[in-house]
Design a protein around this motif. Structure first.
Motif, PDB file in Angstrom:
ATOM      1  N   THR A   1       0.848  -1.195   0.000  1.00 44.94           N
ATOM      2  CA  THR A   1       0.000   0.000   0.000  1.00 44.94           C
ATOM      3  C   THR A   1       0.884   1.246   0.000  1.00 44.94           C
ATOM      4  O   THR A   1       2.028   1.224   0.466  1.00 44.94           O
ATOM      5  CB  THR A   1      -0.920   0.033   1.230  1.00 44.94           C
ATOM      6  OG1 THR A   1      -0.124  -0.047   2.426  1.00 44.94           O
ATOM      7  CG2 THR A   1      -1.896  -1.137   1.213  1.00 44.94           C
ATOM      8  N   ARG A   2       0.330   2.324  -0.522  1.00 39.47           N
ATOM      9  CA  ARG A   2       1.051   3.591  -0.531  1.00 39.47           C
ATOM     10  C   ARG A   2       0.922   4.288   0.827  1.00 39.47           C
ATOM     11  O   ARG A   2      -0.076   4.124   1.527  1.00 39.47           O
ATOM     12  CB  ARG A   2       0.487   4.525  -1.601  1.00 39.47           C
ATOM     13  CG  ARG A   2       0.657   4.034  -3.035  1.00 39.47           C
ATOM     14  CD  ARG A   2       0.001   5.030  -3.994  1.00 39.47           C
ATOM     15  NE  ARG A   2       0.071   4.604  -5.370  1.00 39.47           N
ATOM     16  CZ  ARG A   2       1.075   4.870  -6.197  1.00 39.47           C
ATOM     17  NH1 ARG A   2       2.107   5.579  -5.759  1.00 39.47           N
ATOM     18  NH2 ARG A   2       1.056   4.444  -7.439  1.00 39.47           N
ATOM     19  N   ILE A   3       1.923   5.069   1.179  1.00 39.63           N
ATOM     20  CA  ILE A   3       1.861   5.872   2.396  1.00 39.63           C
ATOM     21  C   ILE A   3       1.414   7.273   2.010  1.00 39.63           C
ATOM     22  O   ILE A   3       2.108   7.983   1.273  1.00 39.63           O
ATOM     23  CB  ILE A   3       3.238   5.925   3.088  1.00 39.63           C
ATOM     24  CG1 ILE A   3       3.656   4.528   3.563  1.00 39.63           C
ATOM     25  CG2 ILE A   3       3.200   6.897   4.271  1.00 39.63           C
ATOM     26  CD1 ILE A   3       5.021   4.492   4.191  1.00 39.63           C
ATOM     27  N   ASN A   4       0.220   7.643   2.468  1.00 37.36           N
ATOM     28  CA  ASN A   4      -0.327   8.981   2.221  1.00 37.36           C
ATOM     29  C   ASN A   4      -0.329   9.349   0.735  1.00 37.36           C
ATOM     30  O   ASN A   4      -0.047  10.489   0.357  1.00 37.36           O
ATOM     31  CB  ASN A   4       0.454  10.032   3.023  1.00 37.36           C
ATOM     32  CG  ASN A   4       0.366   9.806   4.503  1.00 37.36           C
ATOM     33  OD1 ASN A   4      -0.666   9.345   5.011  1.00 37.36           O
ATOM     34  ND2 ASN A   4       1.443  10.099   5.231  1.00 37.36           N
ATOM     35  N   GLY A   5      -0.614   8.360  -0.123  1.00 33.97           N
ATOM     36  CA  GLY A   5      -0.711   8.626  -1.547  1.00 33.97           C
ATOM     37  C   GLY A   5       0.601   8.865  -2.254  1.00 33.97           C
ATOM     38  O   GLY A   5       0.613   9.247  -3.426  1.00 33.97           O
ATOM     39  N   THR A   6       1.728   8.652  -1.570  1.00 27.68           N
ATOM     40  CA  THR A   6       3.038   8.861  -2.194  1.00 27.68           C
ATOM     41  C   THR A   6       3.519   7.559  -2.831  1.00 27.68           C
ATOM     42  O   THR A   6       2.837   6.543  -2.802  1.00 27.68           O
ATOM     43  CB  THR A   6       4.062   9.319  -1.143  1.00 27.68           C
ATOM     44  OG1 THR A   6       4.309   8.222  -0.229  1.00 27.68           O
ATOM     45  CG2 THR A   6       3.541  10.515  -0.353  1.00 27.68           C
ATOM     46  N   ALA A   7       4.718   7.602  -3.370  1.00 29.89           N
ATOM     47  CA  ALA A   7       5.313   6.397  -3.954  1.00 29.89           C
ATOM     48  C   ALA A   7       5.960   5.518  -2.896  1.00 29.89           C
ATOM     49  O   ALA A   7       6.475   4.446  -3.199  1.00 29.89           O
ATOM     50  CB  ALA A   7       6.356   6.789  -5.002  1.00 29.89           C
ATOM     51  N   ARG A   8       5.896   5.949  -1.642  1.00 34.07           N
ATOM     52  CA  ARG A   8       6.526   5.179  -0.569  1.00 34.07           C
ATOM     53  C   ARG A   8       5.582   4.117  -0.013  1.00 34.07           C
ATOM     54  O   ARG A   8       4.368   4.251  -0.069  1.00 34.07           O
ATOM     55  CB  ARG A   8       6.963   6.118   0.565  1.00 34.07           C
ATOM     56  CG  ARG A   8       8.056   7.094   0.140  1.00 34.07           C
ATOM     57  CD  ARG A   8       8.506   7.927   1.317  1.00 34.07           C
ATOM     58  NE  ARG A   8       9.615   8.815   0.965  1.00 34.07           N
ATOM     59  CZ  ARG A   8      10.224   9.598   1.833  1.00 34.07           C
ATOM     60  NH1 ARG A   8       9.842   9.634   3.097  1.00 34.07           N
ATOM     61  NH2 ARG A   8      11.226  10.360   1.437  1.00 34.07           N
ATOM     62  N   SER A   9       6.212   3.068   0.556  1.00 38.02           N
ATOM     63  CA  SER A   9       5.448   1.992   1.178  1.00 38.02           C
ATOM     64  C   SER A   9       6.253   1.466   2.360  1.00 38.02           C
ATOM     65  O   SER A   9       7.486   1.578   2.393  1.00 38.02           O
ATOM     66  CB  SER A   9       5.192   0.858   0.174  1.00 38.02           C
ATOM     67  OG  SER A   9       4.623  -0.262   0.824  1.00 38.02           O
TER      68      SER A   9
END
Length: 390
Positions: A281-289
């Motif tokens: 899943t993305r973190i806060n809509g970013t490319a991070r997970s």
């Protein structure tokens, strides 16, 4: 060029049958046959039919070394009794890494003729079906994963029993040896790619030349895994430069055309590091997970983050990694370069990759070389008898 992989994970999903085919479709689209090295029982027929239809040359009928281990009662905690085994990840392989051991593992020594016959009997109906439906040429038998040279007698006896019954059936083994008996009943010799470095010209190169001599049916193949862990050598860990995943395959383009593929043992080893179901899943809509692919083998010197992980479990199916994209690009690069005469391809490749620890991670240079290769292929195809490798 075939990029073979092993290991699929779909058991976390409620609709696992649907997700299974999503995995298969994704891997096929990325030029990675959804094969599995570590089967010790019959693979489900729908999976075999899928592989058949794709035309892949990578359908493993049986890990015969693993079958022998199971028949001798050598099980790890991850295994059940023979007949129920279906290996979905790399835990088995990692439990039996033995390349560096001085002695052959006990489950591959003193194998009785009875056990070998039982293993061949497990294989028999699988071969019979492949012959009946005319895809036996797409199949092979795997065994003796990273076995030390002290297993030579066991390999000779087991693969010899396979060849005695089915002379046409391909045998494949990962053997990181610096010499190879030419009479070993082995069709494809798989080795860690860095053994082909120029420093090994007088040993591995010479052994490979003898192995291939007068045997057009034989092939070589390369692979990588947690090794090489040295940060100066090419690998596909997540904390390495992305271009490394692509350049790994360039080295194969500069060798004999009979290096026919690249093997990677798993695509979903997050099964080992994720102790409970977790989807990407993305973190806060970013490319991070926060998806964890950290791996460590014994010490900080053996950190291998992302090893065995080329795709991730999305909520509705698999999600490809950018490293998986790079591998596909690398396979396509190899196919382009192999349209050129070998000496021309080598000259181009060596501008980027000269050895496992001597490479130039320059993406613009890579694109320039690809353009040079393309222009040369066009020129050769426009010239009668222009060249190229057969």
């Amino acid at each position: 060029m075939t990029f073979s992989v092993a290991g699929l994970a779909y058991k976390y999903y409620k609709d696992s049958e649907v997700v299974l085919w999503k995995y298969f479709d994704m891997l096929t689209a990325y030029r990675m046959p959804p094969d599995n090295l570590y089967h010790v029982v019959s693979r489900p027929l729908p999976e075999v039919d899928y592989l058949r239809a794709t035309g892949t040359q990578a359908i493993n009928l049986l890990d015969i070394g693993g079958a022998i281990r199971a028949l001798q009662g050598e099980h790890t905690d991850e295994h059940r009794q023979l007949g129920q085994l279906f290996l979905e990840d790399d835990a088995y392989a990692m439990s039996r890494r033995s390349t560096k051991e001085a002695e052959c593992p006990k489950f591959h020594t003193n194998i009785s003729d009875e056990v070998i016959l039982k293993a061949v009997d497990i294989l028999a109906p699988l071969v019979a079906r492949a012959e009946e439906f005319r895809y036996v040429d797409q199949t092979y038998v795997y065994g003796f994963d990273e076995a030390p040279v002290t297993c030579l007698d066991a390999i000779r006896r087991v693969f010899g029993a396979v060849k005695a019954r089915w002379p046409h059936l391909r045998t494949i083994a990962v053997l990181n040896w610096h010499s190879m008996p030419v009479d070993l009943p082995l069709d494809t010799w798989v080795m860690e790619y860095y053994l082909w470095d120029p420093s090994n010209t007088s040993t591995v190169h010479a052994a490979a030349k003898l192995f291939l001599a007068d045997r057009p049916d034989r092939r070589l193949s390369f692979y990588h895994c947690v090794d090489p862990a040295n940060p100066t050598q090419l690998n596909s860990f997540v904390d390495r430069l992305l271009i490394e995943s692509r350049l790994l395959l360039w080295d194969a383009a500069a060798t004999t055309p009979r290096v026919s593929g690249w093997l990677y043992y798993a695509v979903n080893s997050w099964q080992d590091t994720q102790k409970s179901t977790q989807f990407l899943t993305r973190i806060n809509g970013t490319a991070r997970s926060d998806f964890n692919v950290a791996r460590e083998f014994g010490s900080a010197a053996r950190i291998a983050n992302g090893d065995g992980v080329l795709l991730y479990p999305g909520e509705s199916g698999p999600v490809a990694s950018v490293r998986m994209e790079a591998f596909r690009d690398g396979a396509e690069d190899v196919e382009l370069l192999r349209l050129l005469p070998l000496d021309t391809a080598q000259a181009l490749v060596r501008q980027l990759v000269r050895a496992s620890n001597d490479f130039t991670p320059d993406s613009q240079l890579l694109e320039n070389i690809r353009l040079q290769a393309f222009k040369e292929v066009v020129r050769l195809q426009a010239t009668p008898y222009g060249g190229g490798v057969s």
